[in-house]
Design a protein around this motif. Structure first.
Motif, PDB file in Angstrom:
ATOM      1  N   MET A   6       0.742  -1.387   0.008  1.00 22.03           N
ATOM      2  CA  MET A   6       0.026   0.088  -0.045  1.00 22.03           C
ATOM      3  C   MET A   6       0.908   1.411  -0.046  1.00 22.03           C
ATOM      4  SD  MET A   6      -2.903  -1.676   0.216  1.00 22.03           S
ATOM      5  CE  MET A   6      -4.090  -0.362   0.453  1.00 22.03           C
ATOM      6  N   THR A   7       0.760   2.116  -1.072  1.00 19.17           N
ATOM      7  CA  THR A   7       1.562   3.124  -1.004  1.00 19.17           C
ATOM      8  C   THR A   7       0.519   4.229  -0.797  1.00 19.17           C
ATOM      9  OG1 THR A   7       2.724   2.176  -2.641  1.00 19.17           O
ATOM     10  CG2 THR A   7       2.919   4.634  -2.686  1.00 19.17           C
ATOM     11  N   ILE A   8       0.607   5.018   0.300  1.00 19.56           N
ATOM     12  CA  ILE A   8      -0.130   6.445   0.484  1.00 19.56           C
ATOM     13  C   ILE A   8       0.686   7.742   0.375  1.00 19.56           C
ATOM     14  CG2 ILE A   8      -1.586   7.359   2.392  1.00 19.56           C
ATOM     15  CD1 ILE A   8      -1.976   4.789   3.434  1.00 19.56           C
ATOM     16  N   VAL A   9       0.121   8.593  -0.301  1.00 17.45           N
ATOM     17  CA  VAL A   9       0.891   9.884  -0.358  1.00 17.45           C
ATOM     18  C   VAL A   9      -0.200  11.048   0.018  1.00 17.45           C
ATOM     19  CG1 VAL A   9       2.120  11.551  -2.239  1.00 17.45           C
ATOM     20  CG2 VAL A   9       2.170   9.266  -2.277  1.00 17.45           C
ATOM     21  N   ALA A  10       0.069  11.646   0.847  1.00 22.65           N
ATOM     22  CA  ALA A  10      -0.611  13.032   1.354  1.00 22.65           C
ATOM     23  C   ALA A  10      -0.218  14.265   0.601  1.00 22.65           C
ATOM     24  CB  ALA A  10      -0.584  12.853   2.943  1.00 22.65           C
ATOM     25  N   ILE A  11      -0.927  14.940   0.144  1.00 25.50           N
ATOM     26  CA  ILE A  11      -0.661  16.155  -0.780  1.00 25.50           C
ATOM     27  C   ILE A  11      -1.528  17.402  -0.242  1.00 25.50           C
ATOM     28  CG2 ILE A  11      -0.262  17.358  -2.885  1.00 25.50           C
ATOM     29  CD1 ILE A  11      -0.440  14.326  -3.947  1.00 25.50           C
ATOM     30  N   SER A  12      -0.651  18.489  -0.043  1.00 23.93           N
ATOM     31  CA  SER A  12      -1.637  19.501   0.702  1.00 23.93           C
ATOM     32  C   SER A  12      -2.360  20.231  -0.514  1.00 23.93           C
ATOM     33  CB  SER A  12      -0.519  20.486   1.529  1.00 23.93           C
ATOM     34  OG  SER A  12       0.247  21.053   0.306  1.00 23.93           O
ATOM     35  N   GLY A  13      -3.078  21.332   0.028  1.00 17.75           N
ATOM     36  CA  GLY A  13      -3.888  22.181  -0.861  1.00 17.75           C
ATOM     37  C   GLY A  13      -3.031  23.117  -1.809  1.00 17.75           C
ATOM     38  N   ASP A  14      -1.693  23.427  -1.281  1.00 16.69           N
ATOM     39  CA  ASP A  14      -1.016  24.217  -1.919  1.00 16.69           C
ATOM     40  C   ASP A  14      -0.629  24.133  -3.317  1.00 16.69           C
ATOM     41  OD1 ASP A  14      -0.439  25.728   0.304  1.00 16.69           O
ATOM     42  OD2 ASP A  14       1.097  24.803   0.970  1.00 16.69           O
ATOM     43  N   ALA A  15      -0.940  22.563  -3.596  1.00 14.36           N
ATOM     44  CA  ALA A  15      -0.400  22.020  -4.918  1.00 14.36           C
ATOM     45  C   ALA A  15      -2.026  22.181  -5.857  1.00 14.36           C
ATOM     46  CB  ALA A  15      -0.283  20.382  -4.801  1.00 14.36           C
ATOM     47  N   GLN A  16      -2.788  22.738  -5.377  1.00 11.42           N
ATOM     48  CA  GLN A  16      -4.003  23.183  -6.228  1.00 11.42           C
ATOM     49  C   GLN A  16      -4.462  21.908  -6.600  1.00 11.42           C
ATOM     50  OE1 GLN A  16      -2.915  25.968  -9.388  1.00 11.42           O
ATOM     51  NE2 GLN A  16      -2.820  27.824  -8.083  1.00 11.42           N
ATOM     52  N   ASN A  17      -5.040  21.151  -5.635  1.00 10.22           N
ATOM     53  CA  ASN A  17      -5.714  19.897  -5.585  1.00 10.22           C
ATOM     54  C   ASN A  17      -7.159  20.517  -5.873  1.00 10.22           C
ATOM     55  OD1 ASN A  17      -3.264  18.467  -5.090  1.00 10.22           O
ATOM     56  ND2 ASN A  17      -3.758  18.766  -3.005  1.00 10.22           N
ATOM     57  N   ARG A  18      -8.006  19.585  -6.742  1.00 10.71           N
ATOM     58  CA  ARG A  18      -9.186  19.970  -7.151  1.00 10.71           C
ATOM     59  C   ARG A  18      -9.988  18.641  -7.662  1.00 10.71           C
ATOM     60  NH1 ARG A  18      -5.303  21.807 -10.383  1.00 10.71           N
ATOM     61  NH2 ARG A  18      -5.679  21.954 -12.642  1.00 10.71           N
ATOM     62  N   TYR A  19     -11.172  18.985  -7.720  1.00  9.72           N
ATOM     63  CA  TYR A  19     -12.192  17.835  -8.351  1.00  9.72           C
ATOM     64  C   TYR A  19     -13.314  18.564  -9.024  1.00  9.72           C
ATOM     65  CZ  TYR A  19     -15.972  18.464  -4.976  1.00  9.72           C
ATOM     66  OH  TYR A  19     -16.980  18.804  -4.315  1.00  9.72           O
ATOM     67  N   CYS A  20     -13.844  17.909 -10.316  1.00  9.39           N
ATOM     68  CA  CYS A  20     -15.050  17.943 -10.837  1.00  9.39           C
ATOM     69  C   CYS A  20     -16.111  17.066 -10.864  1.00  9.39           C
ATOM     70  CB  CYS A  20     -14.909  18.775 -12.189  1.00  9.39           C
ATOM     71  SG  CYS A  20     -13.911  17.325 -13.197  1.00  9.39           S
ATOM     72  N   ASN A  21     -17.212  17.451 -10.864  1.00  6.40           N
ATOM     73  CA  ASN A  21     -18.516  16.562 -10.622  1.00  6.40           C
ATOM     74  C   ASN A  21     -18.698  15.701 -12.194  1.00  6.40           C
ATOM     75  OD1 ASN A  21     -18.816  16.365  -7.871  1.00  6.40           O
ATOM     76  ND2 ASN A  21     -19.789  18.574  -8.106  1.00  6.40           N
ATOM     77  N   THR A  22     -18.492  16.598 -13.333  1.00  3.52           N
ATOM     78  CA  THR A  22     -18.955  15.854 -14.683  1.00  3.52           C
ATOM     79  C   THR A  22     -17.895  16.220 -15.599  1.00  3.52           C
ATOM     80  OG1 THR A  22     -20.079  18.132 -15.232  1.00  3.52           O
ATOM     81  CG2 THR A  22     -21.321  16.581 -13.869  1.00  3.52           C
ATOM     82  N   TYR A  23     -18.219  15.653 -16.638  1.00  2.73           N
ATOM     83  CA  TYR A  23     -17.323  15.586 -17.974  1.00  2.73           C
ATOM     84  C   TYR A  23     -17.497  17.134 -18.483  1.00  2.73           C
ATOM     85  CZ  TYR A  23     -16.410  15.058 -22.927  1.00  2.73           C
ATOM     86  OH  TYR A  23     -16.027  15.445 -24.057  1.00  2.73           O
ATOM     87  N   GLU A  24     -18.733  17.686 -18.421  1.00  3.91           N
ATOM     88  CA  GLU A  24     -18.937  19.102 -19.014  1.00  3.91           C
ATOM     89  C   GLU A  24     -18.036  19.892 -18.039  1.00  3.91           C
ATOM     90  OE1 GLU A  24     -21.849  16.124 -20.480  1.00  3.91           O
ATOM     91  OE2 GLU A  24     -21.432  16.684 -18.443  1.00  3.91           O
ATOM     92  N   ASP A  25     -18.184  19.690 -16.906  1.00  5.39           N
ATOM     93  CA  ASP A  25     -17.643  20.601 -15.860  1.00  5.39           C
ATOM     94  C   ASP A  25     -15.918  20.607 -16.092  1.00  5.39           C
ATOM     95  OD1 ASP A  25     -19.762  21.500 -14.446  1.00  5.39           O
ATOM     96  OD2 ASP A  25     -19.512  20.147 -12.760  1.00  5.39           O
ATOM     97  N   PHE A  26     -15.404  19.342 -16.569  1.00  8.07           N
ATOM     98  CA  PHE A  26     -14.170  19.185 -16.788  1.00  8.07           C
ATOM     99  C   PHE A  26     -13.805  20.087 -17.921  1.00  8.07           C
ATOM    100  CE2 PHE A  26     -10.826  17.084 -19.380  1.00  8.07           C
ATOM    101  CZ  PHE A  26      -9.636  16.928 -18.296  1.00  8.07           C
ATOM    102  N   LEU A  27     -14.535  20.112 -19.023  1.00 10.63           N
ATOM    103  CA  LEU A  27     -14.055  20.690 -20.239  1.00 10.63           C
ATOM    104  C   LEU A  27     -14.213  22.177 -20.048  1.00 10.63           C
ATOM    105  CD1 LEU A  27     -16.130  18.601 -23.067  1.00 10.63           C
ATOM    106  CD2 LEU A  27     -13.678  18.638 -22.477  1.00 10.63           C
ATOM    107  N   GLU A  28     -15.237  22.607 -19.238  1.00 10.25           N
ATOM    108  CA  GLU A  28     -15.452  23.958 -18.806  1.00 10.25           C
ATOM    109  C   GLU A  28     -14.516  24.451 -17.910  1.00 10.25           C
ATOM    110  OE1 GLU A  28     -19.502  24.591 -18.081  1.00 10.25           O
ATOM    111  OE2 GLU A  28     -20.079  23.800 -20.067  1.00 10.25           O
ATOM    112  N   GLY A  29     -13.665  23.790 -17.436  1.00 10.31           N
ATOM    113  CA  GLY A  29     -12.606  24.266 -16.173  1.00 10.31           C
ATOM    114  C   GLY A  29     -13.406  24.293 -14.786  1.00 10.31           C
ATOM    115  N   LYS A  30     -14.386  23.928 -14.648  1.00 16.25           N
ATOM    116  CA  LYS A  30     -15.434  24.354 -13.350  1.00 16.25           C
ATOM    117  C   LYS A  30     -14.712  23.162 -12.143  1.00 16.25           C
ATOM    118  CE  LYS A  30     -19.321  26.102 -15.804  1.00 16.25           C
ATOM    119  NZ  LYS A  30     -21.019  25.701 -15.931  1.00 16.25           N
ATOM    120  N   TRP A  31     -13.744  23.642 -11.632  1.00 15.14           N
ATOM    121  CA  TRP A  31     -13.265  22.626 -10.533  1.00 15.14           C
ATOM    122  C   TRP A  31     -13.632  23.215  -9.146  1.00 15.14           C
ATOM    123  CZ3 TRP A  31     -10.629  18.343 -11.743  1.00 15.14           C
ATOM    124  CH2 TRP A  31     -10.143  18.395 -13.158  1.00 15.14           C
TER     125      TRP A  31
END
Length: 228
Positions: A10-35
């Motif tokens: 098991m390899t676990i990596v914790a990354i802070s918010g300084d790296a601009q971690n983000r998520y999107c809910n749909t394919y359309e949001d991804f294309l439009e950059g809505k993170w």
């Protein structure tokens, strides 16, 4: 049992918010950059051998917040950790067959597509002698975990979810490659230089050709424009 424990590392990596971690809910949001921004996120890979190649739904992403973790598991379309894109495989379907749970690394390709590297799935695909040979590992030399990983194929996502929330995707084959490199006869020749049809479908053969076609570079330019 001990061998199993050693094998499943098991390899676990914790990354802070300084790296601009983000998520999107749909394919359309991804294309439009809505993170939507994420704070610290844990990226867990279940198999050390699979890290050799970036395909397979082998990653689990968690934040420590149960409500948000549920969103990432069941609702999110994709997560971006620094510059690495992770795609939720939960709702992906190929020939009505599920890719299972977990996240897979993916790459944006061209204007509206995503490239996913994964094992061969689908009932009709598995019945096909050409594709079933990849599943059975008869391509190349003796089977090892690394070889099984590298005997994966490429899938393309070019549309969002249907009314049932499922995302149907395509596997890259000869006909699709003809379209993708239609303006590059040199790359078309390189693709067909591999005479073995089953080997020609492997991601290890296809991805370098797509890179030479500049499809991933186009995606980077598009992302750069959006961030300005």
């Amino acid at each position: 049992m001990k061998k199993l424990i050693v094998t499943i590392i098991m390899t676990i990596v914790a990354i802070s918010g300084d790296a601009q971690n983000r998520y999107c809910n749909t394919y359309e949001d991804f294309l439009e950059g809505k993170w939507q921004q994420l704070d610290t996120i844990n990226c867990k890979s279940h198999s050390k051998s699979r890290q050799v190649w970036w395909g397979g739904s082998d990653y689990t992403l968690t934040t420590g917040d149960k409500e948000l973790d549920n969103v990432l598991k069941k609702k999110a379309f994709a997560v971006m950790i620094a510059d690495t894109l992770y795609l939720n495989c939960r709702n992906l379907r190929y020939e009505k067959t599920s890719f299972g749970g977990g996240y897979s690394r993916a790459r944006r390709m061209g204007e509206n597509s995503l490239l996913l590297v994964h094992r061969v799935i689908g009932k009709s695909a598995l019945k096909d002698e050409l594709l079933s040979s990849l599943v059975l590992g008869v391509v190349g030399d003796a089977i090892t975990s690394n070889k099984q990983v590298k005997q994966q194929v490429c899938y393309v996502i070019s549309n969002g979810a249907n009314e049932k929330g499922r995302i149907n995707i395509q596997m890259i084959n000869d006909s699709l490659m003809n379209v993708m490199v239609q303006n590059r006869e040199d790359l078309r020749k390189e693709y067909y230089a591999e005479e073995n049809k089953s080997k020609r479908l492997l991601a290890t053969h296809i991805v370098p050709i797509l890179e030479k076609a500049g499809l991933f570079e186009q995606s980077k330019k598009k992302e750069t424009k959006k961030t300005k």
